[in-house]
Design an enzyme around this catalytic site. Sequence first.
Site, mmCIF file in Angstrom:
data_model
loop_
_atom_site.group_PDB
_atom_site.id
_atom_site.type_symbol
_atom_site.label_atom_id
_atom_site.label_comp_id
_atom_site.label_asym_id
_atom_site.label_seq_id
_atom_site.Cartn_x
_atom_site.Cartn_y
_atom_site.Cartn_z
ATOM 1 C CG ASN A 9 -1.624 1.205 1.264
ATOM 2 O OD1 ASN A 9 -1.886 2.015 0.690
ATOM 3 N ND2 ASN A 9 -2.508 1.333 2.661
ATOM 4 C CD1 TRP A 10 3.636 1.055 -3.041
ATOM 5 C CD2 TRP A 10 3.409 2.213 -5.022
ATOM 6 N NE1 TRP A 10 4.010 0.485 -3.957
ATOM 7 C CE2 TRP A 10 4.071 1.080 -5.169
ATOM 8 C CE3 TRP A 10 3.133 3.261 -6.018
ATOM 9 C CZ2 TRP A 10 4.664 0.728 -6.382
ATOM 10 C CZ3 TRP A 10 3.830 3.126 -7.190
ATOM 11 C CH2 TRP A 10 4.541 1.945 -7.399
ATOM 12 C CE LYS A 11 -0.283 3.037 4.757
ATOM 13 N NZ LYS A 11 -0.391 3.376 6.197
ATOM 14 C CG HIS A 96 -5.912 2.023 4.992
ATOM 15 N ND1 HIS A 96 -5.535 2.891 6.125
ATOM 16 C CD2 HIS A 96 -5.036 1.108 5.130
ATOM 17 C CE1 HIS A 96 -4.352 2.700 6.526
ATOM 18 N NE2 HIS A 96 -3.857 1.725 5.677
ATOM 19 C CD GLU A 98 -2.988 5.482 6.771
ATOM 20 O OE1 GLU A 98 -2.736 5.666 5.477
ATOM 21 O OE2 GLU A 98 -2.172 5.027 7.359
ATOM 22 C CD GLU A 168 -3.813 -2.343 7.164
ATOM 23 O OE1 GLU A 168 -2.359 -2.797 6.645
ATOM 24 O OE2 GLU A 168 -4.181 -1.501 6.955
ATOM 25 N N GLY A 174 2.229 2.287 10.698
ATOM 26 C CA GLY A 174 3.204 3.428 10.536
ATOM 27 C C GLY A 174 4.038 3.596 11.772
ATOM 28 C CB SER A 214 4.806 -1.848 12.191
ATOM 29 O OG SER A 214 4.566 -0.688 12.225
ATOM 30 N N GLY A 235 2.584 -1.117 4.326
ATOM 31 C CA GLY A 235 2.634 0.257 3.997
ATOM 32 C C GLY A 235 4.227 0.796 3.723
ATOM 33 N N GLY A 236 5.034 1.009 4.722
ATOM 34 C CA GLY A 236 6.029 1.748 4.681
ATOM 35 C C GLY A 236 7.064 0.852 3.939
#
Length: 251
Positions: A9-11, A96, A98, A168, A174, A214, A235-236
């Site tokens: 997930n590049w966001k 998600h 976010e 999640e 993150g 994470s 993500g990251g």
Amino acid sequence: MRKNIVAGNWKMNKTLQEGLALATELNVALAKAKPNCEVVIGTPFIHLASVVAAIDTKKIHVAAQNCADNDSGAYTGEVSAAMIKSTGAEYVILGHSERRGYYGETSDILYDKVALALTNGLTPIFCCGEALEVRNANEQNAFVKTQLEEAVFNLSVDDFKKIVIAYEPIWAIGTGVTATTEQAQEMLAFIRSLIVRKFGKEIAENTSILYGGSCNAKNAPELFAQPDIDGGLIGGASLKVADFKAIIDAF
Ligand code: PGA
């Protein structure tokens, strides 16, 4: 049999040029590899068509990170499920935390989004997960159960079979704080038990349930070795090919 999936997930990261470079680098890294999982990258909308054209879509599948809750019309700035499908993307990440937290996505909205994604032949990766206060009050199971009941447990059996679920916990996203392997396995087993009750054992056994928050090259092997963890939403660590590839190789 359910699929193992590692989904990035590049966001809201990477310009079009940077995103294309990242996707191309991943494509090269996987060219000779035989991953034991389905590899998905969730890019911003504007990258979708170009990324699809730049990679081997038999090896790397592309996801959007959201879709509109209407099918077309006067909704300035929105992107429909049909538009996403027309780029060659196959998945869409929905719900998600976010999106729920910053953009007010409620279960009602998500129900419509899931339905539109399915109608348009996209596979929803439906996210759920609790905030830290909920975990501290030990109410995470009831919280996640409600999220699932309100948005995906009303689907027909045939539609439910097509979705992927990602748990999640918000406190792990993150933050560098991963849920422990036990916490992740326990929640994913709980989610699977809910699916058994609602749709039966066979469907539950065939539903891919991912952990996200994470997840990295270090913790992925232990997480993915758990009986109910069918992969990760990353993500990251999906923004660097070496890190993402190491997570793929954890299967
Ligand atoms: P993270 O994000 O891996 O950076 O914690 C996961 C996600 O939000 O999907």
